[in-house]
Design a protein around this motif. Structure first.
Motif, PDB file in Angstrom:
ATOM      1  N   UNK A   9       3.855  -4.383  -0.308  1.00 51.90           N
ATOM      2  CA  UNK A   9       3.291  -3.557  -1.369  1.00 51.90           C
ATOM      3  C   UNK A   9       1.761  -3.563  -1.377  1.00 51.90           C
ATOM      4  N   UNK A  10       1.146  -4.720  -1.256  1.00 54.86           N
ATOM      5  CA  UNK A  10      -0.322  -4.779  -1.327  1.00 54.86           C
ATOM      6  C   UNK A  10      -0.994  -4.058  -0.148  1.00 54.86           C
ATOM      7  N   UNK A  11      -0.563  -4.262   1.095  1.00 49.92           N
ATOM      8  CA  UNK A  11      -1.190  -3.495   2.178  1.00 49.92           C
ATOM      9  C   UNK A  11      -0.947  -1.989   2.069  1.00 49.92           C
ATOM     10  N   UNK A  12       0.219  -1.587   1.587  1.00 48.35           N
ATOM     11  CA  UNK A  12       0.484  -0.161   1.431  1.00 48.35           C
ATOM     12  C   UNK A  12      -0.363   0.450   0.315  1.00 48.35           C
ATOM     13  N   UNK A  13      -0.553  -0.286  -0.770  1.00 47.53           N
ATOM     14  CA  UNK A  13      -1.415   0.199  -1.849  1.00 47.53           C
ATOM     15  C   UNK A  13      -2.860   0.248  -1.364  1.00 47.53           C
ATOM     16  N   UNK A  14      -3.269  -0.735  -0.557  1.00 48.73           N
ATOM     17  CA  UNK A  14      -4.613  -0.689   0.019  1.00 48.73           C
ATOM     18  C   UNK A  14      -4.774   0.555   0.886  1.00 48.73           C
ATOM     19  N   UNK A  57      -8.875  -3.016  -9.341  1.00 45.39           N
ATOM     20  CA  UNK A  57      -8.041  -3.444 -10.464  1.00 45.39           C
ATOM     21  C   UNK A  57      -6.551  -3.353 -10.133  1.00 45.39           C
ATOM     22  N   UNK A  58      -6.164  -2.334  -9.401  1.00 41.94           N
ATOM     23  CA  UNK A  58      -4.759  -2.217  -8.998  1.00 41.94           C
ATOM     24  C   UNK A  58      -4.384  -3.371  -8.074  1.00 41.94           C
ATOM     25  N   UNK A  59      -5.257  -3.701  -7.137  1.00 39.75           N
ATOM     26  CA  UNK A  59      -4.980  -4.812  -6.231  1.00 39.75           C
ATOM     27  C   UNK A  59      -4.930  -6.148  -6.980  1.00 39.75           C
ATOM     28  N   UNK A  60      -5.818  -6.333  -7.950  1.00 38.91           N
ATOM     29  CA  UNK A  60      -5.791  -7.561  -8.752  1.00 38.91           C
ATOM     30  C   UNK A  60      -4.480  -7.638  -9.525  1.00 38.91           C
ATOM     31  N   UNK A  61      -4.027  -6.521 -10.059  1.00 35.43           N
ATOM     32  CA  UNK A  61      -2.741  -6.495 -10.748  1.00 35.43           C
ATOM     33  C   UNK A  61      -1.580  -6.853  -9.833  1.00 35.43           C
ATOM     34  N   UNK A  62      -1.628  -6.394  -8.601  1.00 38.19           N
ATOM     35  CA  UNK A  62      -0.575  -6.751  -7.642  1.00 38.19           C
ATOM     36  C   UNK A  62      -0.600  -8.236  -7.316  1.00 38.19           C
ATOM     37  N   UNK A  63      -1.787  -8.788  -7.117  1.00 41.86           N
ATOM     38  CA  UNK A  63      -1.884 -10.229  -6.839  1.00 41.86           C
ATOM     39  C   UNK A  63      -1.348 -11.019  -8.030  1.00 41.86           C
TER      40      UNK A  63
END
Length: 107
Positions: A9-14, A57-63
């Motif tokens: 999910x995180x690499x795809x959102x990136x 912020x989206x990435x921080x939320x995923x972490x």
């Protein structure tokens, strides 16, 4: 299947945020929105900085979600790998999108 989503999910959102921010950059430069000002900041700079902050912020939320008990995996291996890719997505977003904030928006 959920474990694969947790890991990717995180690499795809990136990837999506990278495409969106640089696509916005291309639209701004292609259509010449240079003259508009919003308060004391130019509109293109405001849009790019806003998109950068939103992506971070989206990435921080995923972490945060990957570290929570609700969204984390019960498997220690998947939990470790998903958290590692979560942090990788966050660092990648900060690093790869930073030029949109620090350099001139159109050359």
């Amino acid at each position: 299947m959920k474990d694969i989503i947790r890991i990717l999910i995180a690499p795809l959102v990136w990837l999506a945020s990278f495409s969106a921010v640089y696509g916005l950059h291309g639209l701004i430069c292609g259509h010449g929105v240079d003259g508009a000002v919003f308060g004391v900041i130019a509109v293109p700079r405001f849009l790019l900085v806003g998109a950068y902050i939103l992506a971070i912020l989206i990435q921080v939320g995923l972490v945060w979600a990957l570290h929570s008990a609700r969204f984390g995996s019960p498997s220690p291996f998947v939990r470790f790998v998903s958290r590692a890719t979560g942090w990788l997505g966050l660092v990648s977003a900060v690093w790869a999108l930073l030029p949109t904030v620090t350099t001139t928006y159109c050359l």
